[in-house]
Enzyme design. Structure first.
Site: not given
Ligand code: UD1
Length: 361
Positions: A201
């Site tokens: 991821h």
């Molecule tokens: C975040 C953390 C990362 C951690 C990871 C664990 C930061 C910068 N990154 O990354 O360090 O390793 O979490 O999972 O804080 N999304 C969903 N559902 C959710 C949440 C997110 O579909 O409940 C999707 C959305 O499209 C979103 C993308 O995942 O844009 C990324 O989510 P985000 O929280 O920005 O970062 P992660 O890649 O999850």
């Protein structure tokens, strides 16, 4: 003493649970739980709360997804009034996600003491958003709880005074130790006898189409030698769809709850990942881990544990995997203080903490 915890993303839940449990039994301490809402899907959030026995949050800021600036700014704006209303003596922040840095900054501006759980880790790679979050959070924190000696060394080198650093061990391993018996009981009949467990991821691996395609091709090559079981993070699933990459030959799953994932890790022949926490969990479980990154903020998993960095090098991935299949994988040792009691040690330190005489809340 009033302790306020801020958590927001899946790994935060695993790290905060043991601290919440340890404080719950201490006299004279009460706690408030704030969920920023950075992760909001049931399978990334709610299921972790129930399996880890975390109480429902007292506040959910509901910030959701967005660019780094947007998400961080939304947490700053939404958390400030909560801090002013709740008036804690100290705030605990966890790990290295955007929720961590944002909450620490709000506290610093309102002169509320902050303790950082999992302080001192450094990949020395500022292209990782998490590295920026770690460096800034540690600069702002008053108390720094480190998981291993390298964390103390990094902080000391950066000029943090030793009395603020407390090496308490690894809270993520506390959760593992508590729930491993449940994982061992958990039915995994549909898993192959031997398999590689994959997670992916990191933006540097999944946000660029060519890089992601190349990694998925190497996983396809792995699947010729060993079944591949791959729970897919929503970020990665979105990118696979966006770049139109065919994945029918890989066994893709939805994100898996904590206990089931622990069961999978403990039974895997090898784990292939770019996660930080999984490098630690596999070291504790003594399962060989091949990390799809060229650096790690958790070097002890390489020097002492079962972790090997393979970067995006297909040949290295294939040769390390062959070594594992021939029984030559790393066996490793468990680092000191990764013993299931880090949360208790954090509660001990907090019990001795003198609330600030001057704060703006
Ligand atoms: C975040 C953390 C990362 C951690 C990871 C664990 C930061 C910068 N990154 O990354 O360090 O390793 O979490 O999972 O804080 N999304 C969903 N559902 C959710 C949440 C997110 O579909 O409940 C999707 C959305 O499209 C979103 C993308 O995942 O844009 C990324 O989510 P985000 O929280 O920005 O970062 P992660 O890649 O999850």
């Amino acid at each position: 003493m009033h302790i306020l915890h801020v958590i927001g993303a899946r790994p935060n839940f695993v790290k905060a649970a043991p601290v919440l449990h340890a404080i719950r039994t201490r006299p004279g301490m009460r706690q408030t739980l704030v969920h920023t809402g950075q992760h909001y899907d049931k399978n990334l959030s709610d299921v972790f709360f129930s399996q880890l026995d975390i109480p429902a949050p007292d506040e959910n800021l509901g910030v959701g997804s967005g660019s780094h600036a947007r998400q961080t700014a939304d947490i700053l704006t939404a958390f400030e009034p909560v801090l002013l209303a709740r008036k804690p003596d100290i705030v605990l922040v966890y790990g290295d996600v955007n929720s961590t840095i944002a909450a620490a900054l709000v506290c610093a501006k309102l002169l509320v003491p902050v303790a950082h759980v999992e302080a001192g880790l450094r990949s020395f790679d500022r292209t990782m958003p998490e590295e920026v979050n770690r460096v800034v959070t540690d600069r702002l924190a008053d108390i720094l709880f480190t998981p291993s000696e390298d964390g103390d060394d990094n902080l000391t080198r950066e000029g943090v005074s030793p009395e603020r650093i407390h090496r308490v061990g690894n809270v993520m391993i506390d959760s593992l130790v508590r729930l491993l018996p449940a994982a061992r009981r958990c039915g995994t009949n549909n898993l192959p006898d031997r398999f590689a467990l994959v997670t992916l991821h990191r933006p540097s691996n999944v946000d660029d189409g060519d890089t992601l395609k190349s990694i998925l091709e190497s996983l396809l090559a792995v699947s010729k030698q060993l079944d591949v079981v791959f729970p897919v993070h929503p970020r990665t699933r979105a990118r696979i769809a966006q770049f139109g990459i065919a994945t029918d030959q890989l066994h893709l799953l939805e994100p898996v709850p904590y206990i089931e994932f622990l069961a999978m890790q403990s039974r895997a022949t090898a784990v292939i990942t770019d996660s930080g926490g999984i490098q630690e969990e596999t070291t504790f479980l003594r399962v060989p881990c091949l990390t799809l990154r060229s650096n790690t903020e958790r070097p002890i998993t390489v020097t002492m544990g079962t972790n090997t960095l393979v970067g995006q090098d297909k040949k290295k991935l294939a040769s390390e995997l062959s070594a594992i299949l021939e029984g030559r994988g790393k066996k490793g040792n468990v680092p000191p203080l990764w013993d299931g009691h880090a949360g208790e040690r954090i509660a001990d330190v907090l019990q001795r903490f003198e609330p600030a005489r001057y704060s703006l809340v």
